[in-house]
Design a protein around this motif. Structure first.
Motif, PDB file in Angstrom:
ATOM      1  N   THR A   3      10.703 -39.665  26.833  1.00  0.00           N
ATOM      2  CA  THR A   3       9.802 -39.501  25.692  1.00  0.00           C
ATOM      3  C   THR A   3       8.567 -40.352  25.921  1.00  0.00           C
ATOM      4  O   THR A   3       8.670 -41.512  26.322  1.00  0.00           O
ATOM      5  CB  THR A   3      10.489 -39.931  24.380  1.00  0.00           C
ATOM      6  N   ALA A   4       7.391 -39.776  25.674  1.00  0.00           N
ATOM      7  CA  ALA A   4       6.128 -40.499  25.804  1.00  0.00           C
ATOM      8  C   ALA A   4       5.282 -40.198  24.578  1.00  0.00           C
ATOM      9  O   ALA A   4       5.326 -39.094  24.038  1.00  0.00           O
ATOM     10  CB  ALA A   4       5.405 -40.080  27.072  1.00  0.00           C
ATOM     11  N   THR A   5       4.507 -41.186  24.139  1.00  0.00           N
ATOM     12  CA  THR A   5       3.650 -41.012  22.972  1.00  0.00           C
ATOM     13  C   THR A   5       2.194 -41.209  23.364  1.00  0.00           C
ATOM     14  O   THR A   5       1.868 -42.131  24.113  1.00  0.00           O
ATOM     15  CB  THR A   5       4.046 -42.013  21.866  1.00  0.00           C
ATOM     16  N   TYR A   6       1.351 -40.335  22.863  1.00  0.00           N
ATOM     17  CA  TYR A   6      -0.075 -40.353  23.148  1.00  0.00           C
ATOM     18  C   TYR A   6      -0.836 -40.296  21.830  1.00  0.00           C
ATOM     19  O   TYR A   6      -0.286 -39.905  20.806  1.00  0.00           O
ATOM     20  CB  TYR A   6      -0.467 -39.133  23.992  1.00  0.00           C
ATOM     21  N   THR A   7      -2.110 -40.643  21.856  1.00  0.00           N
ATOM     22  CA  THR A   7      -2.968 -40.501  20.687  1.00  0.00           C
ATOM     23  C   THR A   7      -4.091 -39.535  21.024  1.00  0.00           C
ATOM     24  O   THR A   7      -4.792 -39.709  22.023  1.00  0.00           O
ATOM     25  CB  THR A   7      -3.545 -41.862  20.250  1.00  0.00           C
ATOM     26  N   VAL A   8      -4.226 -38.513  20.181  1.00  0.00           N
ATOM     27  CA  VAL A   8      -5.230 -37.479  20.381  1.00  0.00           C
ATOM     28  C   VAL A   8      -6.286 -37.615  19.287  1.00  0.00           C
ATOM     29  O   VAL A   8      -5.950 -37.785  18.114  1.00  0.00           O
ATOM     30  CB  VAL A   8      -4.586 -36.079  20.339  1.00  0.00           C
ATOM     31  N   ARG A  41      -0.952 -38.981  16.557  1.00  0.00           N
ATOM     32  CA  ARG A  41       0.105 -39.301  17.509  1.00  0.00           C
ATOM     33  C   ARG A  41       0.811 -38.027  17.979  1.00  0.00           C
ATOM     34  O   ARG A  41       1.209 -37.199  17.180  1.00  0.00           O
ATOM     35  CB  ARG A  41       1.112 -40.251  16.863  1.00  0.00           C
ATOM     36  N   VAL A  42       0.951 -37.922  19.296  1.00  0.00           N
ATOM     37  CA  VAL A  42       1.643 -36.791  19.910  1.00  0.00           C
ATOM     38  C   VAL A  42       2.809 -37.355  20.715  1.00  0.00           C
ATOM     39  O   VAL A  42       2.610 -38.141  21.635  1.00  0.00           O
ATOM     40  CB  VAL A  42       0.699 -35.985  20.832  1.00  0.00           C
ATOM     41  N   THR A  43       4.021 -36.956  20.350  1.00  0.00           N
ATOM     42  CA  THR A  43       5.210 -37.400  21.058  1.00  0.00           C
ATOM     43  C   THR A  43       5.726 -36.242  21.899  1.00  0.00           C
ATOM     44  O   THR A  43       5.971 -35.148  21.374  1.00  0.00           O
ATOM     45  CB  THR A  43       6.295 -37.875  20.069  1.00  0.00           C
ATOM     46  N   VAL A  44       5.849 -36.497  23.199  1.00  0.00           N
ATOM     47  CA  VAL A  44       6.270 -35.467  24.142  1.00  0.00           C
ATOM     48  C   VAL A  44       7.648 -35.840  24.679  1.00  0.00           C
ATOM     49  O   VAL A  44       7.839 -36.925  25.227  1.00  0.00           O
ATOM     50  CB  VAL A  44       5.263 -35.352  25.313  1.00  0.00           C
TER      51      VAL A  44
END
Length: 68
Positions: A3-8, A41-44
């Motif tokens: 799991t990885a979290t990004y900010t868009v 926040r986008v969690t992949v």
């Protein structure tokens, strides 16, 4: 599982969320994408770690920016 979290940045509505979700879901190995419109926040979730550059490319293809 990874799991990885990004900010868009640049998302303003539900259509934005759908666009980002659809593009990121196309990355091989991705099993789930959760986008929080309010925070950006986008969690992949994926079978194996996903290359950050692929996520960046998918977000840009949807018309938004990945915050560094």
């Amino acid at each position: 599982m990874s799991t990885a979290t990004y900010t868009v940045t640049g998302m303003t509505c539900g259509h934005c969320v759908s666009s980002v979700t659809e593009e990121v879901e196309q990355i091989p190995g991705v099993t789930a994408v959760d986008v929080d419109l309010e925070t950006g926040r986008v969690t992949v979730t994926s079978d194996t770690p996903v290359d950050d550059a692929k996520v960046k490319d998918a977000v840009e293809e949807a018309g938004y920016q990945l915050q560094s």
